[in-house]
Design an enzyme around this catalytic site. Structure first.
Site, PDB file in Angstrom:
ATOM      1  N   ASP A   6       0.957  -1.179  -0.101  1.00 24.38           N
ATOM      2  CA  ASP A   6       0.187  -0.160   0.021  1.00 24.38           C
ATOM      3  C   ASP A   6       1.041   1.054   0.023  1.00 24.38           C
ATOM      4  O   ASP A   6       1.616   1.355  -0.908  1.00 24.38           O
ATOM      5  CB  ASP A   6      -0.893  -0.160   1.236  1.00 24.38           C
TER       6      ASP A   6
ATOM      7  N   HIS B 291      -7.360  -6.476   0.023  1.00 21.49           N
ATOM      8  CA  HIS B 291      -6.373  -5.459   0.108  1.00 21.49           C
ATOM      9  C   HIS B 291      -5.122  -5.756   1.086  1.00 21.49           C
ATOM     10  O   HIS B 291      -4.126  -5.686   0.553  1.00 21.49           O
ATOM     11  CB  HIS B 291      -6.942  -4.215   0.227  1.00 21.49           C
TER      12      HIS B 291
END
Length: 297
Positions: free
Chosen positions: A111, A278
Site C-alpha cells: 500500500d 487488499h
C-alpha cells in the site's frame, strides 16, 4: 504499546532530513541478507507480525514505521506537502538501512509503503536489489486513469487530500467508525488481531498521526506526481527485478492492470493476483511468505 513481533528486537534511530531530525521506529530479527518491510495506511509495522518471524529464518528482517505512522516521528506538514512526499519518506528508510550497516537490501512494501518503496528504488537504485510491491499500481497511473468506479471505491484518496483541517476534524469525531468503515471492506476487521487493531486505532485516534496520514495523501496528489512525471520525462525506470502481487477481490484488480501499469515504469516485472482483498500480509500470510521466499532467494 506497539505490537512486538516474536523474536524481534525493538529499536529507534534518528535520521536527518530537510524537516529536521526524524525518529524512525523499527523492529529487527533474524540473520542473512537484509530485507526491509514497509507497511501501508492506516497501519504500522505490525502488519508483518504473521510473516516476519518465518522470514527471519533466512533474512535479517527490518520492519519499520514510516514517518508519521506508529512510533515514528510525526512532524507537521509543510504547505507544499513535501514533509510527506514519498521522496522524503523513502530517504528516511534508506538512511535507516545505511545506519544499520546495510548499503544494499531487498525491499517489500504494501500500500503506501509500496509507494514509498517505489520512490526509494527510483532514488537509490544501487541499494535496492529486488523489489516486491503489494496491491498497488503506480500513483501517477492511478490518478491519470481515475474512473467513477475507482473514485467511489477509493473515495478516501479524494477525501484525505482536502485542505487541513477538514478530514482531520471529521475523522477525529469518531476514529473507530472511520477505521472500521475503511478497513472492513472485503475481509472484515476480524483478520486483524486485537493487538494489531488496537495499534491501528491508536494511530487513527492520534491527531498528529492522522494529520500525517492526510499529508501522505496530499503529497501523493501533488508533489509526488511532480517527481513521478519528472521520472517519466527523463525516461527513468526501475531496473531491479520487480514482483507485483495484488488481491483479486480488491479495487486495484477491478480498475487497473497492475502488470501492464508497472511495466510502463520498470524493466523487469512479474506478478499475479492472489485470492484475497487488499490486506495481503494479514489475509494470506502463508501465500505471501512463499512468494517472498521464492522472489528474494
Amino acid at each position: 504499546m506497539s505490537v512486538c513481533i516474536p523474536g524481534f528486537k525493538e529499536g529507534q534511530l534518528t535520521v536527518q532530513s530537510e524537516d529536521g531530525a526524524i525518529e524512525i521506529a523499527y523492529q529487527v530479527g533474524g540473520s542473512g541478507p537484509p530485507l526491509l518491510l514497509l507497511h501501508g495506511f492506516p497501519q504500522t509495522k505490525a502488519i508483518w507480525e504473521l510473516i516476519a518471524p518465518a522470514l527471519a529464518q533466512n533474512y535479517t528482517v527490518i520492519a519499520s514505521d514510516l514517518r508519521g505512522y506508529g512510533q515514528s516521528s510525526k512532524p507537521h506538514g509543510k504547505p507544499d506537502h513535501s514533509t510527506y512526499s514519498k521522496r522524503a519518506m523513502a530517504a528516511d528508510q534508506h538512511a535507516l538501512m545505511q545506519s544499520l550497516g546495510y548499503e544494499q537490501y531487498f525491499l517489500l512494501g504494501h500500500d503506501r509503503g509500496g509507494r514509498v518503496s517505489h520512490r526509494l528504488a527510483m532514488d537509490y537504485p544501487e541499494s535496492v536489489l529486488r523489489l516486491m510491491l503489494l496491491d498497488i499500481s503506480p500513483t501517477l497511473c492511478m490518478y491519470e486513469n481515475t474512473t467513477m468506479a475507482f473514485a467511489k471505491g477509493y473515495w478516501h484518496w479524494f477525501f484525505l487530500i482536502q485542505d487541513e483541517p477538514t478530514p482531520e476534524t471529521m475523522i477525529a469525531a469518531n476514529p473507530e467508525f472511520w477505521l472500521k468503515n475503511h478497513m472492513g471492506r472485503y475481509a472484515g476487521t476480524g483478520i486483524f488481531s486485537p493487538a494489531r487493531w488496537a495499534e491501528y486505532l491508536a494511530g487513527a485516534t492520534n491527531p498528529q498521526s492522522m494529520h500525517a496520514m492526510c499529508e501522505d495523501y496530499r503529497a501523493a496528489a501533488s508533489i509526488d506526481l511532480v517527481h513521478d512525471r519528472a521520472d517519466r520525462a527523463a525516461g527513468q525506470k526501475l531496473t531491479m527485478p520487480l514482483r507485483v502481487l495484488w488481491g483479486e477481490h480488491g479495487l486495484v484488480n477491478q480498475c487497473f492492470h497492475p502488470l501492464a501499469d508497472w511495466k510502463a515504469v520498470a524493466d523487469e516485472v512479474s506478478g499475479r493476483a492472489l485470492p484475497c482483498g487488499h490486506y495481503i500480509p494479514e489475509e494470506l500470510p502463508e501465500e505471501l511468505l512463499n512468494e517472498a521466499r521464492k522472489f528474494f532467494a
